[in-house]
Design a protein around this motif. Structure first.
Motif, PDB file in Angstrom:
ATOM      1  N   MET A 216       0.829  -1.211   0.000  1.00  0.00           N
ATOM      2  CA  MET A 216       0.000   0.000   0.000  1.00  0.00           C
ATOM      3  C   MET A 216       0.860   1.256   0.000  1.00  0.00           C
ATOM      4  O   MET A 216       0.591   2.226  -0.720  1.00  0.00           O
ATOM      5  N   LEU A 217       1.911   1.246   0.814  1.00  0.00           N
ATOM      6  CA  LEU A 217       2.826   2.386   0.835  1.00  0.00           C
ATOM      7  C   LEU A 217       3.483   2.582  -0.532  1.00  0.00           C
ATOM      8  O   LEU A 217       3.576   3.712  -1.029  1.00  0.00           O
ATOM      9  N   GLN A 218       3.913   1.484  -1.146  1.00  0.00           N
ATOM     10  CA  GLN A 218       4.591   1.572  -2.439  1.00  0.00           C
ATOM     11  C   GLN A 218       3.651   2.075  -3.527  1.00  0.00           C
ATOM     12  O   GLN A 218       4.025   2.932  -4.344  1.00  0.00           O
ATOM     13  N   GLN A 219       2.438   1.547  -3.562  1.00  0.00           N
ATOM     14  CA  GLN A 219       1.499   1.984  -4.597  1.00  0.00           C
ATOM     15  C   GLN A 219       1.056   3.425  -4.379  1.00  0.00           C
ATOM     16  O   GLN A 219       0.874   4.177  -5.339  1.00  0.00           O
ATOM     17  N   ALA A 220       0.890   3.824  -3.121  1.00  0.00           N
ATOM     18  CA  ALA A 220       0.551   5.220  -2.844  1.00  0.00           C
ATOM     19  C   ALA A 220       1.692   6.141  -3.279  1.00  0.00           C
ATOM     20  O   ALA A 220       1.451   7.230  -3.827  1.00  0.00           O
ATOM     21  N   ALA A 221       2.931   5.707  -3.044  1.00  0.00           N
ATOM     22  CA  ALA A 221       4.090   6.506  -3.455  1.00  0.00           C
ATOM     23  C   ALA A 221       4.130   6.674  -4.967  1.00  0.00           C
ATOM     24  O   ALA A 221       4.480   7.747  -5.475  1.00  0.00           O
ATOM     25  N   GLU A 222       3.783   5.621  -5.701  1.00  0.00           N
ATOM     26  CA  GLU A 222       3.758   5.707  -7.163  1.00  0.00           C
ATOM     27  C   GLU A 222       2.766   6.770  -7.628  1.00  0.00           C
ATOM     28  O   GLU A 222       3.048   7.536  -8.551  1.00  0.00           O
ATOM     29  N   VAL A 223       1.598   6.793  -6.988  1.00  0.00           N
ATOM     30  CA  VAL A 223       0.572   7.761  -7.375  1.00  0.00           C
ATOM     31  C   VAL A 223       0.976   9.171  -6.957  1.00  0.00           C
ATOM     32  O   VAL A 223       0.837  10.133  -7.727  1.00  0.00           O
ATOM     33  N   ILE A 224       1.494   9.317  -5.747  1.00  0.00           N
ATOM     34  CA  ILE A 224       1.788  10.643  -5.198  1.00  0.00           C
ATOM     35  C   ILE A 224       3.080  11.219  -5.770  1.00  0.00           C
ATOM     36  O   ILE A 224       3.134  12.385  -6.177  1.00  0.00           O
ATOM     37  N   ASN A 225       4.131  10.386  -5.805  1.00  0.00           N
ATOM     38  CA  ASN A 225       5.463  10.871  -6.172  1.00  0.00           C
ATOM     39  C   ASN A 225       5.938  10.403  -7.544  1.00  0.00           C
ATOM     40  O   ASN A 225       6.989  10.835  -8.012  1.00  0.00           O
ATOM     41  N   GLY A 226       5.183   9.494  -8.154  1.00  0.00           N
ATOM     42  CA  GLY A 226       5.602   8.967  -9.447  1.00  0.00           C
ATOM     43  C   GLY A 226       6.685   7.918  -9.360  1.00  0.00           C
ATOM     44  O   GLY A 226       7.243   7.497 -10.384  1.00  0.00           O
ATOM     45  N   ARG A 227       6.995   7.463  -8.160  1.00  0.00           N
ATOM     46  CA  ARG A 227       8.029   6.428  -7.996  1.00  0.00           C
ATOM     47  C   ARG A 227       7.811   5.718  -6.660  1.00  0.00           C
ATOM     48  O   ARG A 227       7.180   6.257  -5.744  1.00  0.00           O
ATOM     49  N   ARG A 228       8.345   4.527  -6.572  1.00  0.00           N
ATOM     50  CA  ARG A 228       8.295   3.783  -5.315  1.00  0.00           C
ATOM     51  C   ARG A 228       9.385   4.280  -4.379  1.00  0.00           C
ATOM     52  O   ARG A 228      10.382   4.852  -4.816  1.00  0.00           O
ATOM     53  N   VAL A 229       9.198   4.072  -3.077  1.00  0.00           N
ATOM     54  CA  VAL A 229      10.201   4.472  -2.103  1.00  0.00           C
ATOM     55  C   VAL A 229      10.931   3.234  -1.598  1.00  0.00           C
ATOM     56  O   VAL A 229      10.333   2.155  -1.488  1.00  0.00           O
ATOM     57  N   PRO A 230      12.227   3.343  -1.298  1.00  0.00           N
ATOM     58  CA  PRO A 230      12.941   2.210  -0.710  1.00  0.00           C
ATOM     59  C   PRO A 230      12.355   1.860   0.660  1.00  0.00           C
ATOM     60  O   PRO A 230      12.089   2.743   1.483  1.00  0.00           O
ATOM     61  N   VAL A 231      12.116   0.564   0.902  1.00  0.00           N
ATOM     62  CA  VAL A 231      11.549   0.099   2.165  1.00  0.00           C
ATOM     63  C   VAL A 231      12.437  -0.994   2.736  1.00  0.00           C
ATOM     64  O   VAL A 231      12.783  -1.956   2.049  1.00  0.00           O
ATOM     65  N   ILE A 232      12.827  -0.846   4.001  1.00  0.00           N
ATOM     66  CA  ILE A 232      13.620  -1.852   4.704  1.00  0.00           C
ATOM     67  C   ILE A 232      12.782  -2.380   5.859  1.00  0.00           C
ATOM     68  O   ILE A 232      12.250  -1.601   6.663  1.00  0.00           O
ATOM     69  N   THR A 233      12.643  -3.706   5.933  1.00  0.00           N
ATOM     70  CA  THR A 233      11.862  -4.330   7.001  1.00  0.00           C
ATOM     71  C   THR A 233      12.784  -4.756   8.137  1.00  0.00           C
ATOM     72  O   THR A 233      13.812  -5.390   7.905  1.00  0.00           O
ATOM     73  N   VAL A 234      12.401  -4.396   9.370  1.00  0.00           N
ATOM     74  CA  VAL A 234      13.184  -4.772  10.551  1.00  0.00           C
ATOM     75  C   VAL A 234      12.259  -5.449  11.561  1.00  0.00           C
ATOM     76  O   VAL A 234      11.057  -5.200  11.583  1.00  0.00           O
TER      77      VAL A 234
END
Length: 300
Positions: A216-234
């Protein structure tokens, strides 16, 4: 929704969902009563009436002559929300029965009853039962994350995407959910209000996409910013720590954030689709819901 004009009481009339529902009901010819603690300050659709679900004596006048009561009240900004929401539901159910209300419509939360539910989702289930305890038929719509401008869950997503070039997320962010556009929630609410076929029935509602919170974060970033954001899971971010982190990055209240985040480790997916027999139509995709939310915020 019934073609006959109804007197409908909308609680939470100034809130995220209620403020959208009231004008649509009014346009359909219904007599809409918008319940608020401060009717003198209300400028939305419908006739403002004074009422507070935590003050049982204040509800009789608000309920007078009401045929359908829409219940959209929660106390997620309070650490003692389970007790408060139970008290409010009891008060509301008694007042509805005393007033001869024909139907209560409640927007609850998705999640199977055999799951280990979070306090938030467990409270939603308790409210369902308490609303029906005095004999008034309750129609329940269970939803996961509702996407739309002004929604708390959406605001967390939007502000994280907007404010962070990259994200560190906890492992529970891989949990799947089934987000739904607020436009579809309104459509389903309108479809069950006054519809006797739905009296006493619980429906699950959701959009067409089953997504993890990371997706959801990645798809929202695509719509809002035109690109995905790097995500690191901890593995080390607890809900408590996560809520403080969210408070640092967004303007969402810490208590509200924590109560919502506590639920995010529970998979909430739609398994029953009988709502489509009552209210046909294809729900909006997550990305389309995001686009509409962004456009509404841009033009408001």
């Amino acid at each position: 929704m019934t073609a006959e004009p109804l007197r409908v009481l909308v609680t939470g009339a100034t809130g995220f969902v209620g403020s959208r529902l009231s004008p649509i009901l009014l346009e359909a010819g219904h007599d809409v009563r918008a319940m608020t603690r401060r009717p003198e300050d209300y400028h939305g659709a419908g006739t403002p009436v004074a009422g507070d679900v935590f003050e049982a004596g204040s509800l009789a006048e608000a309920m007078d002559g009401v045929e359908v009561a829409v219940y959209m009240v929660h106390s997620l900004d309070d650490a003692d929300f389970e007790r408060k929401d139970a008290e409010a539901a009891r008060n509301f159910a008694r007042a509805a029965a005393d007033a001869g209300v024909r139907q209560i419509v409640y927007l609850g939360g998705l999640g199977r009853d055999d799951q280990d539910l979070s306090p938030h989702l467990r409270s939603r289930r308790q409210v369902e039962k308490l609303l029906g305890a005095t004999g008034v038929p309750v129609t329940v719509l269970r939803a996961a994350i509702v996407v739309g401008a002004g929604g708390i869950s959406w605001e967390i997503t939007r502000q994280l995407v907007k404010n962070l070039p990259a994200m560190i997320v906890p492992k529970w962010a891989a949990t799947r959910s089934q987000p739904i556009a607020v436009d579809d929630v309104i459509r389903y609410l309108v479809g069950v209000i006054g519809n006797e076929e739905t009296f006493g029935v619980t429906y699950e509602i959701g959009g067409p996409d089953q997504l993890s919170y990371v997706e959801m974060l990645q798809q929202a970033a695509e719509v809002i910013n035109g690109r995905r954001v790097p995500v690191i899971t901890v593995p080390v971010l607890t809900p408590g720590l996560s809520s403080h982190w969210i408070r640092f990055v967004t303007d969402v209240d810490t208590t509200t954030a924590k109560n919502l985040i506590d639920s995010m480790s529970t998979e909430v997916l739609q398994h029953d689709f009988s709502i489509l027999e009552v209210v046909p139509g294809e729900p909006l995709s997550y990305q389309e819901a995001v686009r509409r939310a962004i456009e509404e915020q841009r033009t408001s």
